[in-house]
Design an enzyme around this catalytic site. Sequence first.
Site, PDB file in Angstrom:
ATOM      1  N   ASP A 294      -6.428 -10.270  -0.064  1.00 44.56           N
ATOM      2  CA  ASP A 294      -7.007  -8.928   0.100  1.00 44.56           C
ATOM      3  C   ASP A 294      -5.880  -7.915   0.209  1.00 44.56           C
ATOM      4  OD1 ASP A 294      -6.803 -10.414   2.838  1.00 44.56           O
ATOM      5  OD2 ASP A 294      -6.572  -8.291   3.318  1.00 44.56           O
TER       6      ASP A 294
ATOM      7  N   ASP B 298      -4.506  -5.035   2.525  1.00 44.01           N
ATOM      8  CA  ASP B 298      -4.696  -4.752   3.942  1.00 44.01           C
ATOM      9  C   ASP B 298      -5.293  -3.341   4.140  1.00 44.01           C
ATOM     10  OD1 ASP B 298      -4.403  -6.219   6.364  1.00 44.01           O
ATOM     11  OD2 ASP B 298      -2.955  -4.739   7.024  1.00 44.01           O
TER      12      ASP B 298
END
Length: 269
Positions: A209, A211
């Site tokens: 992902d 952040d």
Amino acid sequence: MSSHARPALAVIGGSGFYDFFDNEATNVEVETPYGAPSAPIAVGEVEGRPVAFLPRHGKSHEFAPHTLPYQANMWALRSLGVRRVFAPCAVGSLRGDWGPGTVAVPDQLVDRTSGRPQTYFDGGGVHVSFADPYCDDLRTATIKSANDALPMKGAGTMVVVQGPRFSTRAESRWFAGQGWDLVNMTGHPEAVLARELEMCYAAVALVTDLDAGLEEGAGVHAVDVFAEFKRNLAPFKELIRRSVAAVTETDTCDRCRVHTGVSLPFDLP
Ligand SMILES: [Zn+2]
């Protein structure tokens, strides 16, 4: 440990790595002066080499990053004869150009954890060198094993946070502003405990992902992180397998030896 040879190599990673071996693995129960490790250690073969595998979070992911038995885990591996450890892990990216599915082999670490026991030496003047926290031999083996499926970054700084919560946007922007590349919750104290036990160690980080500071939407959510990790698990596992097969199966390299001149506070085989 029955007919299995002593494994010099190990992988400590997610429970998705259980089918990593070429043969039926043997589960070895290990007790340590620090309690039991996260799970029994599986010992099997990869490309003809004996390899140990420890699921970092336990068989059923029962340990959170801040409750992991880090000291027991690293001691247990070392007690089976392990000298070199690949540590695959999931990370958030602090860089817009390192998106989900990127693999990075960090060369630096920043510790932002708190309250985790991070040494085997509670007495005496023992201070291990940790300027370069990761083993160059292992890092090189992984970088050379890159496959087309996952883009590879051969260096980077990983900041390890306490968790289990994800970072705020301000924290995340601060980390990125320092020039740090990746954020994770388990890379410390794993790396320094490996160093104290004179085991070569390298983190291999899979970006799941962006952040919070880089992310425009609702922030980071665990369900998305797990789904993204699962999506890339097969090529990631293949990368780790190739790394294990590529690295020299040897004693700890000179750079990862501690040379404290002080005995460990327990006996190791
Ligand atoms: Zn080394």
